[in-house]
Design an enzyme around this catalytic site. Structure first.
Site, mmCIF file in Angstrom:
data_model
loop_
_atom_site.group_PDB
_atom_site.id
_atom_site.type_symbol
_atom_site.label_atom_id
_atom_site.label_comp_id
_atom_site.label_asym_id
_atom_site.label_seq_id
_atom_site.Cartn_x
_atom_site.Cartn_y
_atom_site.Cartn_z
ATOM 1 N N GLY A 155 -11.086 20.385 -5.356
ATOM 2 C CA GLY A 155 -9.771 20.422 -4.719
ATOM 3 C C GLY A 155 -9.871 19.732 -3.379
ATOM 4 C CD GLU A 179 -8.469 24.971 1.857
ATOM 5 O OE1 GLU A 179 -9.154 25.639 2.640
ATOM 6 O OE2 GLU A 179 -7.497 25.428 1.236
ATOM 7 C CE LYS A 185 -10.422 27.883 -3.175
ATOM 8 N NZ LYS A 185 -8.970 28.050 -3.261
ATOM 9 C CG ASP A 202 -1.198 25.155 -0.452
ATOM 10 O OD1 ASP A 202 -0.304 24.302 -0.294
ATOM 11 O OD2 ASP A 202 -2.380 24.867 -0.679
HETATM 12 N N1 LIG Z 1 -9.885 30.689 -11.510
HETATM 13 C C1 LIG Z 1 -9.893 29.418 -11.905
HETATM 14 N N2 LIG Z 1 -10.090 29.124 -13.209
HETATM 15 C C2 LIG Z 1 -10.114 27.833 -13.632
HETATM 16 N N3 LIG Z 1 -9.946 26.780 -12.840
HETATM 17 C C3 LIG Z 1 -9.735 26.988 -11.524
HETATM 18 C C4 LIG Z 1 -9.699 28.318 -10.992
HETATM 19 N N4 LIG Z 1 -9.500 28.239 -9.675
HETATM 20 C C5 LIG Z 1 -9.397 26.915 -9.380
HETATM 21 N N5 LIG Z 1 -9.538 26.143 -10.491
HETATM 22 C C6 LIG Z 1 -9.502 24.669 -10.559
HETATM 23 O O1 LIG Z 1 -9.979 24.135 -9.334
HETATM 24 C C7 LIG Z 1 -8.986 23.380 -8.650
HETATM 25 C C8 LIG Z 1 -9.039 23.620 -7.153
HETATM 26 O O2 LIG Z 1 -8.897 25.007 -6.878
HETATM 27 P P1 LIG Z 1 -8.033 25.589 -5.660
HETATM 28 O O3 LIG Z 1 -8.219 27.061 -5.606
HETATM 29 O O4 LIG Z 1 -6.618 25.132 -5.775
HETATM 30 O O5 LIG Z 1 -8.776 24.923 -4.416
HETATM 31 P P2 LIG Z 1 -8.265 23.914 -3.271
HETATM 32 O O6 LIG Z 1 -7.968 24.788 -2.126
HETATM 33 O O7 LIG Z 1 -9.426 23.028 -3.027
HETATM 34 O O8 LIG Z 1 -7.064 23.213 -3.774
HETATM 35 C C9 LIG Z 1 -7.677 23.810 -9.285
HETATM 36 O O9 LIG Z 1 -6.712 22.811 -9.263
HETATM 37 C C10 LIG Z 1 -8.104 24.142 -10.707
HETATM 38 O O10 LIG Z 1 -8.160 22.956 -11.483
HETATM 39 MG MG LIG Z 2 -5.291 23.904 -4.615
#
Ligand SMILES: Nc1ncnc2c1ncn2[C@@H]1O[C@H](COP(=O)(O)OP(=O)(O)O)[C@@H](O)[C@H]1O
Ligand SMILES: [Mg+2]
Lengths: 220, 330
Positions: free
Chosen positions: A15, A17, A33, A129
């Site tokens: 992502g 972040e 994450k 967000d």
């Molecule tokens: N619990 C989860 N299960 C599967 N995929 C996830 C999950 N959390 C995040 N992702 C994947 O990771 C990407 C980035 O996660 P996110 O939490 O939105 O972080 P960022 O703050 O970097 O945007 C998401 O767009 C999704 O594709």
């Molecule tokens: Mg995100």
């Protein structure tokens, strides 16, 4: 379990972040994450932001899950390493989904998203967000919300209005049928959360405050 | 190429800068401008418009004297039709109409924000970038999608340049404050805490100016400048990184007056690195408002047949970036 070992497992997404890695915990797939430090900002700002967002995300996600909003289950938190361990969800993010489906097929999804946000807001939970990149569409077109790092608990109508305005803005930026889809979203939102009409009124106020809003972009 | 590329006269006048330029294709033939600095306080639209009205005839005369060919070789008159301060836009439009009638050449109505983007697309290798457009009057994240330049994020109140200038005035730095803040910041040591807010890919700066003003009494000017830049630029950087990450466009272009800030340039370069993207910035001398960018954008309008009839050439003070039909990109 040392989460840092799990980080060696495959990266599944990057992502803005965080990097998301896949791992397993008791045979269940999990998503790890990891909020990375950013070299482009002052280390003090960087630490302050990352720590704050890690804590908010854990807290707000847990609150959302308690009231029955579909979010990944939080399974662990490692504050030192800026890591959250989450249930891994199968699906596509809304942004990609919108590429492959016509408006009529998207409408039922937006109705469900509206209901989820209505439920969130009626319990004074703010996503913070709410973009088309932070909604994950699972099997049977079930939407789940992710990425609560900017979330908070608040009963302020302004914060709720910011949520739905952010959603409308990213929608408008990518989708020609944004008005139809947003009104379907609102239908779901108001159905679950009738007081949400104040949120919507406030959203229109914020919009007219903003500079250079085109007449045709204003919502009636 | 058999047919030579069109020659365009560009007139910029949306706020405090009068700019006149002549270009052909990607080549800048002539470029003149002059900028109004109010003795104190912010820009008063009427005063700025009076200034433009005085400057345009001088600049145009200079350009016409130096033309390497006859004036009737010019193929179109491009002018900044909006967005901007009403009185300034009207002055500029009046000048543009007069030149267009006199030379009997088509009028081209250019969106000022789009012109900043087209400048970057013309003189840097950036083709389809995420654009971080930072100036005194605008702060936007822009990218091309489905026939238009979409605004992915923007300031919800004042522009970053305006924020820097306002803070500069508060610290009695000479106007415009931006470059002085940049210099002062280099001597800053302590990071003072300021609010940090980002909403999606949008942001707001007026609360940060208010918070920074309160620090002036008890801290050195250089620390306040340093902290203000660190915080506001971190927000712009994060929004840009989100835009890169979400759209996967793979390149970023920094443009607008504040793009001349070397610290901001370094930060955005690092953001590009972080997202495996290429980084481009417009040259310092063309970062601020100028006639060249209007002429480049005007070339596209002429090539796609987007000619503005004089009777429809009223100015558009609130013309949004995403209202422009971008017919020149497939
Ligand atoms: N619990 C989860 N299960 C599967 N995929 C996830 C999950 N959390 C995040 N992702 C994947 O990771 C990407 C980035 O996660 P996110 O939490 O939105 O972080 P960022 O703050 O970097 O945007 C998401 O767009 C999704 O594709
Ligand atoms: Mg995100």
């Amino acid at each position: 379990m040392d989460p840092m070992n799990l980080l060696k497992k495959g990266q599944i997404a990057k992502g803005a972040e965080a990097i998301i890695y896949r791992g397993t915990f008791l045979q269940d797939p999990i998503a790890i994450k990891h909020r990375l430090p950013k070299a482009y900002r002052h280390p003090d700002i960087d630490n302050r932001i990352r720590l704050h967002r890690l804590r908010s995300e854990a807290k707000v996600m847990t609150s959302a899950r308690k009231i029955g909003v579909s979010v990944p289950c939080l399974m662990g938190i490692d504050i030192q390493n800026h890591i959250l361990i989450l249930e891994s969800l199968e699906g596509k993010i809304l942004f990609e989904k919108m590429d492959s489906l016509p408006t009529e097929k998207l409408q039922p999804i937006f109705l469900k998203i509206g209901r989820q946000i209505g439920l969130l807001h009626s319990n004074d939970i703010i996503h913070g967000d709410l973009t088309v990149f932070n909604v994950l569409i699972q099997l049977e077109e079930k939407p789940s919300l992710i990425d609560f790092g900017l979330g908070k608990i608040s009963n302020e109508v302004e914060a709720k209005a910011d949520d739905i305005l952010t959603f409308y803005s990213t929608l408008k930026a990518i989708e020609p049928a944004s008005k139809i889809l947003f009104s379907t979203f609102l239908e779901g939102y108001l159905g679950v959360y009738p007081e949400g009409k104040n949120t919507y009124e406030q959203m229109k106020k914020i919009q007219s405050r903003a500079r250079y809003i085109a007449r045709e972009d204003r919502l009636e | 190429m058999t047919i030579s590329e069109p020659i365009i006269l560009g007139l910029e006048g949306t706020a405090h800068t009068a700019g006149v330029a002549v270009i052909q294709g990607k080549q800048i033939l002539l470029n003149e401008s002059s900028t109004y600095f109010p003795p104190q306080g912010g820009i008063h639209p009427r005063e700025a418009a009076n200034y433009l009205a005085k400057q345009f005839p001088k600049l145009i005369e200079k350009i016409f004297q130096n033309l390497p060919f006859k004036a009737d070789k010019i193929d179109g008159i491009a002018f900044s039709q909006g967005p901007g301060l009403g009185p300034c836009l009207r002055t500029t439009a009046t000048v543009a109409r007069a030149v267009s009638l006199k030379l009997n050449k088509p009028l081209l109505g250019v969106n000022h924000c789009v012109a900043h983007v087209e400048l970057g697309r013309t003189i840097t290798p950036a083709n389809d970038p995420i654009v971080l457009y930072v100036s005194g009057g605008n702060t936007q994240l822009i990218t091309f999608l489905n026939g238009r330049y979409r605004v992915l994020g923007e300031t919800l109140d004042i522009a970053i340049g305006n924020a820097l200038d306002t803070l500069g005035r508060e610290m009695n730095l000479p106007h415009p404050g931006g470059p002085h803040i940049e210099k002062q910041a280099q001597r800053g040591k302590d990071l003072l805490q300021l609010p940090y807010t980002i909403k999606g890919m949008s942001f707001s700066f007026s609360g940060m100016v208010t918070a920074a003003k309160k620090l002036i009494a008890n801290h050195s000017i250089s620390d306040v400048c340093y902290s203000f830049q660190e915080y506001t630029f971190a927000i712009l950087a994060e929004a840009t990184e989100r835009a890169l990450s979400c759209t996967k466009k793979g390149s970023v272009l920094l443009t607008g007056g504040v793009a001349a800030n070397a610290h901001l340039q370094n930060i955005i370069k690092e953001v590009a690195n972080e997202q495996d993207s290429s980084y481009y910035v417009v040259p310092r001398n063309l970062a601020g408002d100028n006639g060249v960018m209007i002429a480049f954008a005007g070339t596209h309008l002429l090539n796609s047949g987007d000619i503005l009839p004089i009777q429809k050439s009223q100015v558009k003070p609130r013309w949004r970036t995403d209202q422009v039909k971008v017919r020149w990109i497939p």
